[in-house]
Write a protein that holds these residues in place. Structure first.
Motif, PDB file in Angstrom:
ATOM      1  N   ASP A  51       1.041  -1.319   0.216  1.00 36.32           N
ATOM      2  CA  ASP A  51      -0.085   0.345  -0.071  1.00 36.32           C
ATOM      3  C   ASP A  51       0.848   1.600   0.406  1.00 36.32           C
ATOM      4  OD1 ASP A  51      -1.457   2.349   0.476  1.00 36.32           O
ATOM      5  OD2 ASP A  51      -2.389   1.562   2.358  1.00 36.32           O
ATOM      6  N   TRP A  52       1.468   1.701  -1.198  1.00 38.51           N
ATOM      7  CA  TRP A  52       1.753   2.964  -1.283  1.00 38.51           C
ATOM      8  C   TRP A  52       0.717   4.529  -1.026  1.00 38.51           C
ATOM      9  CZ3 TRP A  52       3.722   5.122  -7.028  1.00 38.51           C
ATOM     10  CH2 TRP A  52       4.947   5.830  -6.390  1.00 38.51           C
ATOM     11  N   ASP A  53       0.854   4.729  -0.199  1.00 41.07           N
ATOM     12  CA  ASP A  53       0.395   6.105  -0.276  1.00 41.07           C
ATOM     13  C   ASP A  53       1.066   7.198  -0.714  1.00 41.07           C
ATOM     14  OD1 ASP A  53      -0.092   9.282   1.490  1.00 41.07           O
ATOM     15  OD2 ASP A  53      -0.802   7.733   3.392  1.00 41.07           O
ATOM     16  N   VAL A  54       0.735   8.021  -1.941  1.00 41.93           N
ATOM     17  CA  VAL A  54       1.289   8.920  -2.937  1.00 41.93           C
ATOM     18  C   VAL A  54       1.518   9.749  -1.549  1.00 41.93           C
ATOM     19  CG1 VAL A  54       1.113   9.746  -4.748  1.00 41.93           C
ATOM     20  CG2 VAL A  54       0.138   7.369  -4.475  1.00 41.93           C
ATOM     21  N   VAL A  59       5.786   3.629   1.275  1.00 43.20           N
ATOM     22  CA  VAL A  59       5.324   1.779   1.156  1.00 43.20           C
ATOM     23  C   VAL A  59       4.748   1.254   2.827  1.00 43.20           C
ATOM     24  CG1 VAL A  59       4.743   0.026  -0.560  1.00 43.20           C
ATOM     25  CG2 VAL A  59       6.105   2.471  -1.274  1.00 43.20           C
ATOM     26  N   ASP A 133      -8.388  10.722  -4.934  1.00 45.62           N
ATOM     27  CA  ASP A 133      -8.347  11.514  -3.804  1.00 45.62           C
ATOM     28  C   ASP A 133     -10.314  12.356  -4.364  1.00 45.62           C
ATOM     29  OD1 ASP A 133      -7.833  13.458  -4.617  1.00 45.62           O
ATOM     30  OD2 ASP A 133      -6.664  14.113  -3.540  1.00 45.62           O
ATOM     31  N   GLN A 139      -4.110   9.152  -4.597  1.00 44.52           N
ATOM     32  CA  GLN A 139      -4.018   9.070  -3.426  1.00 44.52           C
ATOM     33  C   GLN A 139      -3.435   8.221  -2.901  1.00 44.52           C
ATOM     34  OE1 GLN A 139      -7.720   8.709  -1.092  1.00 44.52           O
ATOM     35  NE2 GLN A 139      -7.362   9.210   0.619  1.00 44.52           N
ATOM     36  N   ARG A 140      -3.645   6.994  -3.379  1.00 41.01           N
ATOM     37  CA  ARG A 140      -2.800   5.490  -2.786  1.00 41.01           C
ATOM     38  C   ARG A 140      -3.177   4.653  -4.237  1.00 41.01           C
ATOM     39  NH1 ARG A 140      -7.000   3.376   2.383  1.00 41.01           N
ATOM     40  NH2 ARG A 140      -4.755   1.677   2.428  1.00 41.01           N
ATOM     41  N   ILE A 142      -2.818   0.581  -4.243  1.00 45.25           N
ATOM     42  CA  ILE A 142      -2.495  -0.350  -3.409  1.00 45.25           C
ATOM     43  C   ILE A 142      -3.214  -2.215  -4.159  1.00 45.25           C
ATOM     44  CG2 ILE A 142      -5.250  -0.489  -3.088  1.00 45.25           C
ATOM     45  CD1 ILE A 142      -4.666  -1.162  -0.264  1.00 45.25           C
TER      46      ILE A 142
END
Length: 165
Positions: A51-54, A59, A133, A139-140, A142
């Protein structure tokens, strides 16, 4: 009269707070149940979650993902660069290019090699999705990853056998 008002108000406040606490408890139990279900499904398939939080450029790798490489999530790191450092040199450019072009397509699928803790390389099949978003900004990112090393070895053996035959 004043005492009756205080008692009635207290009783109503208690009921409201009690109902809120009950809803909160049910929500927590449902969340725990969903998390357990996801964990069991990933364990059953031997897949790992990434899960990469941009926006934070971090990650998250699940225990299962790290286990694919014989590592702990902490040893794997929490940035895309940490992950990229484990890529096989022949796969690095293609894997990084696939990640950069995925911003135009919400679906992601790629196969590449990552270095295992024992120094060997494992074939990893990743599938995921880019989430936006409310403003349409990424945003993510995943998805899940599977070790397909044995499957690739079996396919290679079949190809060799077919060529010999």
């Amino acid at each position: 009269k004043g005492l009756f008002f205080v008692l009635l108000t207290s009783a109503l406040l208690y009921l409201v707070l009690y109902r809120h606490a009950q809803r909160h408890r049910r929500a927590r139990l449902e969340l725990a149940s969903n998390e357990e279900r996801l964990r069991l499904a990933l364990n059953a398939t031997h897949d790992g979650l990434w899960d990469w939080d941009v926006s934070k450029r971090r990650v998250f790798f699940s225990d299962g993902y790290a286990a694919l490489l014989g590592l702990t999530p902490q040893a794997l790191g929490d940035t895309r660069d940490d992950w990229a450092a484990r890529l096989h040199p022949d796969d690095r450019e293609g894997a990084m290019q696939a990640l950069s072009t995925e911003w135009t397509d919400q679906q992601y699928e790629n196969i590449y090699r990552l270095r295992h803790a024992d120094g060997s390389y494992r074939w990893i099949h990743s599938r995921g999705r880019l989430l936006h978003d409310e403003d349409g900004q990424p945003q993510r990112f995943i998805g899940i990853a599977s070790d397909v090393t044995q499957q690739r070895a079996n396919d290679d053996s079949l190809r060799q056998a077919a060529a010999v035959f």
